[in-house]
Design an enzyme around this catalytic site. Sequence first.
Site, short mmCIF file in Angstrom:
data_model
loop_
_atom_site.label_atom_id
_atom_site.label_comp_id
_atom_site.label_asym_id
_atom_site.label_seq_id
_atom_site.Cartn_x
_atom_site.Cartn_y
_atom_site.Cartn_z
N CYS A 134 0.83 -1.20 0.00
CA CYS A 134 0.00 0.00 0.00
C CYS A 134 0.87 1.26 0.00
O CYS A 134 1.32 1.71 1.07
CB CYS A 134 -0.91 -0.02 1.23
SG CYS A 134 -1.90 1.47 1.38
N CYS A 137 -0.43 4.19 2.05
CA CYS A 137 -0.25 4.09 3.50
C CYS A 137 1.21 4.34 3.90
O CYS A 137 1.48 4.92 4.94
CB CYS A 137 -0.60 2.70 4.02
SG CYS A 137 -2.04 1.95 3.28
N ASP A 138 2.15 3.85 3.11
CA ASP A 138 3.54 3.75 3.58
C ASP A 138 4.56 4.60 2.84
O ASP A 138 5.73 4.66 3.26
CB ASP A 138 4.00 2.28 3.52
CG ASP A 138 3.15 1.38 4.40
OD1 ASP A 138 2.68 1.87 5.44
OD2 ASP A 138 2.95 0.21 4.04
#
Length: 308
Positions: A134, A137-138
């Site tokens: 992801c 997200c990261d």
Amino acid sequence: MEKIFDLIVLGGGPAGLTACLYARRFGLEVLLIEKLTLGGTINLTDRVDNYPGFPEGISGKELGSLLADHCQSYEAETVYDEVKRVAFENNSYFLEGEFNIYQAKSLIYCTGTKPKTTGIAGEDKFYGRGVSFCAACDAYMFKDKEVAVIGGGDSAVVEAIYLASLSNKVYIIHRRNQLRAVKSLQDKLVKMENISIVWNSIPLKIIGEKEVAGLEIKNVKTEEIAFIPIKGVFIYVGETPQTELIKNLVNLDENGYILTDEFMQTSTPGLFIAGDVRKKPFRQIVTAVSDGAIAAFSAYHYLEEIKK
Ligand code: NAP
């Protein structure tokens, strides 16, 4: 839970939210069950450029919230629970969650897919510490660093473009000499100066002690092994349909996707499928919402029929 609903919609992504919205408009008593967050995996997508009505594009999170708000404006009952078992008995669906058992006369199943893994050494060890599925997200962890993206489909390219806006350098490792991603994404990609595509190559292992130090890859044409020094590996090698809960109630194709007819109907009465978990030629948000609307229409007609 004592109440018997007309319909349960399992999964709160674009397909499920649209199914709920339409089912409420048909006047059905609907329960929406979602494990985590309404909006589904589009919440994890940086940008959506191909959803009609948003000529400037829209962030995945924003589109997810708009779909959820629209659905909730029709006051569908919503619970957050992880369903562990689905049973079909005496023409009713029983969904056993962690917190409750839910019952309805029909079910629209829209649980989507989950990311495939590569199975290479280091993938598990560094998951959450350099390996990610992801980018939205990261990516922030890799600001001004070097990263690799594995895969050559739409997801790999969309997320590589996003990563390139933060990271120093992005390597796309693709096993062929041609991307699978749609042309408009490829056109965007070539404009990004800090993205390099490593063609005809597969990842072999992720190397590092406490953190990722690099990726070993093999050129499948020349058999040459190379090392790329990167700090993060983003894996986008496709999706697996999440059919576990109902696989004894439906027919699956050779890749594990659920077979339906054009009404989203399965071989079990009152069980309809919508979204990416269904066998279909084109998996997009716009086709997921279309499936959701058709599944709600079909559930409504099924319920009318069984009333007679
Ligand atoms: P995908 O289209 O199945 O692409 C997976 C990619 O990973 C392919 O390039 C494939 O290579 C490669 N791959 C598969 N297994 C591999 C392995 N073991 N090792 C190395 N590479 C491997 O998956 P996706 O990109 O996640 O997309 C899923 C669906 O969502 C698609 O229908 C896509 O169109 C849709 N989607 C659309 C958008 C958009 O429209 N903006 C964005 C994201 C996703 P090959 O090409 O050689 O098979």
